[in-house]
Design a protein around this motif. Structure first.
Motif, mmCIF file in Angstrom:
data_model
loop_
_atom_site.group_PDB
_atom_site.id
_atom_site.type_symbol
_atom_site.label_atom_id
_atom_site.label_comp_id
_atom_site.label_asym_id
_atom_site.label_seq_id
_atom_site.Cartn_x
_atom_site.Cartn_y
_atom_site.Cartn_z
ATOM 1 N N ARG A 43 -0.820 -3.762 -3.805
ATOM 2 C CA ARG A 43 -2.508 -4.066 -3.828
ATOM 3 C C ARG A 43 -3.310 -2.769 -3.846
ATOM 4 O O ARG A 43 -4.333 -3.002 -4.752
ATOM 5 C CB ARG A 43 -2.796 -4.889 -2.251
ATOM 6 N N LEU A 44 -2.871 -1.671 -3.118
ATOM 7 C CA LEU A 44 -3.535 -0.475 -3.214
ATOM 8 C C LEU A 44 -2.676 0.706 -3.302
ATOM 9 O O LEU A 44 -1.715 0.785 -2.550
ATOM 10 C CB LEU A 44 -4.383 -0.369 -1.917
ATOM 11 N N THR B 243 -9.765 3.480 4.606
ATOM 12 C CA THR B 243 -11.269 2.453 4.651
ATOM 13 C C THR B 243 -12.080 3.396 5.659
ATOM 14 O O THR B 243 -13.608 3.217 5.780
ATOM 15 C CB THR B 243 -10.896 1.520 5.476
ATOM 16 N N ARG C 37 -5.375 3.769 0.548
ATOM 17 C CA ARG C 37 -6.375 2.796 1.575
ATOM 18 C C ARG C 37 -6.832 3.530 2.585
ATOM 19 O O ARG C 37 -6.002 3.827 3.479
ATOM 20 C CB ARG C 37 -5.542 1.465 1.947
ATOM 21 N N PRO D 186 -5.372 1.419 -8.163
ATOM 22 C CA PRO D 186 -6.415 1.108 -7.214
ATOM 23 C C PRO D 186 -6.264 1.693 -5.978
ATOM 24 O O PRO D 186 -5.432 1.965 -5.416
ATOM 25 C CB PRO D 186 -6.101 -0.483 -6.753
ATOM 26 N N ALA D 187 -7.649 2.036 -5.451
ATOM 27 C CA ALA D 187 -7.747 2.897 -4.436
ATOM 28 C C ALA D 187 -8.968 2.798 -3.543
ATOM 29 O O ALA D 187 -10.051 2.162 -4.222
ATOM 30 C CB ALA D 187 -7.702 4.479 -4.602
ATOM 31 N N VAL D 188 -8.744 2.719 -2.197
ATOM 32 C CA VAL D 188 -10.190 2.540 -1.427
ATOM 33 C C VAL D 188 -10.126 3.883 -0.504
ATOM 34 O O VAL D 188 -9.495 4.128 0.418
ATOM 35 C CB VAL D 188 -10.117 1.206 -0.593
ATOM 36 N N VAL E 90 0.945 -1.119 -0.058
ATOM 37 C CA VAL E 90 0.002 -0.183 0.135
ATOM 38 C C VAL E 90 0.948 1.289 -0.191
ATOM 39 O O VAL E 90 1.976 1.333 0.776
ATOM 40 C CB VAL E 90 -0.928 0.017 1.132
ATOM 41 N N SER F 49 -1.733 5.294 3.205
ATOM 42 C CA SER F 49 -2.919 5.019 3.955
ATOM 43 C C SER F 49 -3.330 5.803 5.191
ATOM 44 O O SER F 49 -2.292 6.551 5.500
ATOM 45 C CB SER F 49 -2.527 3.586 4.425
#
Length: 366
Positions: free
Chosen positions: A328-329, A334, A332, A354-356, A288, A291
């Motif tokens: 993976r990200l 959340t 991040r 990719p992002a959350v 990541v 974050s």
């Protein structure tokens, strides 16, 4: 004192990579604190400055967990090596057949090859720190200030600076992850760091032995910046590699040209009520990249994170080892605490980031 600055060799440090220089370095730091501040000079030595003494758990009843202590108070202290660091180790584990592409297979080397920075001014630990699996607990580190009572950051020291120093922690081959953080400045209210590095003593793997960096159950960090309600954190040309968290950041941070490699979380924010601004980040092989902390990381409370990131240039590490470092990200968040923006650039391969996170954090391709 024979010139402009305090020479650590005058306090008994050897810098030969063999003698334990812990007491000598601490004596120089204490001397600087007693006189109100000063620049502590670390002349370049090929062997580096070995710090082998165990971490001190407390100072006057306050948590410390560091081998070297920044004394509480208002002294303005700086640690400075002889020249800016040459940054980073190999960030991927190259196989034996890589010789055909003019790359040597990745092998474990400690301070005997150019890639591990023998031409840097180094402070390195070979102490076997206890495992700490609680993310809210204080990390064991080479250097830290004790917890204090000032502001939410519980500051004990008012200002501390680092320039031109390569801090190294061991990665035990039987574990393949570090149990120790490099530098924890959460209890210093003002921090300046430039041309420095916080990394592992070994490469991130060895293809001949079939070993590679593993997921870390210990919540280690390369560099922890000031806690909440800090002021004036400036970071420039700094590298981190191989930790659970690369750089842990709060508010009032201005940073530029960060190298972040082989971390499970590259740049982690706990609270940025006041804006923090990051110019350019080079991120290679991080699970990541950006974050927000999911818990009160190292005892620092979570809060809103107002962050402006000019550009992130990254490589994902897809299909390469160490596997723990594969992206993976890109972001991040959340809990939706990030506010601000980021632009990313990937020089080749599949173009995705990719992002959350929520739409309060704007992400664009450069």
């Amino acid at each position: 004192m024979t010139g402009f600055g305090i020479n650590v060799l005058d306090f008994g440090a050897k810098g030969d990579g063999i003698a334990d220089d812990t007491a000598a370095i601490q004596a120089a730091i204490n001397f600087a604190a007693e006189r109100g501040g000063g620049r502590i000079l670390f002349p370049y030595t090929k062997g580096g400055y070995r710090v082998a003494s165990p971490a001190v758990e407390e100072y006057e009843g306050k948590p410390l967990r560091a081998q070297l202590m920044i004394p509480p108070g208002s002294a303005n202290i700086m640690l400075e090596g002889e020249m800016p660091c040459r940054m980073l180790n190999s960030y991927q584990v190259r196989p034996p057949e890589s010789v055909a592409q003019n790359f040597e297979p990745t092998r474990f080397v400690e301070f005997t090859g150019h890639e591990l920075g023998e031409n840097n001014t180094r402070i390195f630990s070979d102490w076997n720190a206890p495992e700490e699996h609680d993310p809210t607990a204080r990390p064991y580190s080479i250097l830290a200030a004790p917890e204090g009572t000032s502001c939410k950051g519980r500051f004990s020291a008012s200002q501390f600076s680092i320039a031109n120093i390569d801090f190294r922690v061991p990665m035990r081959q039987e574990k393949m992850y570090p149990t120790q953080s490099a530098v924890d400045l959460q209890n210093v209210s003002r921090v300046h760091v430039c041309d420095s590095q916080f990394a592992l003593r070994e490469n991130v793997g060895d293809t001949i032995l079939g070993l590679e960096l593993q997921p870390n159950p210990c919540h280690t960090a390369g560099l922890v910046l000031s806690g909440d309600q800090n002021d004036d954190n400036v970071v420039r040309n700094v590298a981190v590699q191989g930790f659970r968290y690369g750089i842990v950041s709060g508010e009032h941070v201005v940073a530029d040209y960060l190298y972040i490699h082989n971390c499970e979380e590259g740049l982690t924010f706990h609270d940025c009520s006041h804006l923090s601004v990051f110019g350019h980040i080079v991120a290679q092989h991080n699970a990541v990249i950006i974050s927000t902390a999911d818990t009160d990381l190292f005892g620092m409370p979570k809060g809103p994170c107002n962050v402006e990131i000019g550009s992130v240039n990254f490589e994902s590490g897809s299909k390469l080892k160490p596997e723990v470092s594969r992206l993976r990200l890109g972001v991040r968040d959340t809990e939706g605490r990030l506010h601000g923006s980021l632009k990313w650039h990937k020089p080749w391969g599949r173009q995705e980031f990719p992002a959350v996170c929520t739409d309060r954090f704007k992400i664009e391709q450069f």
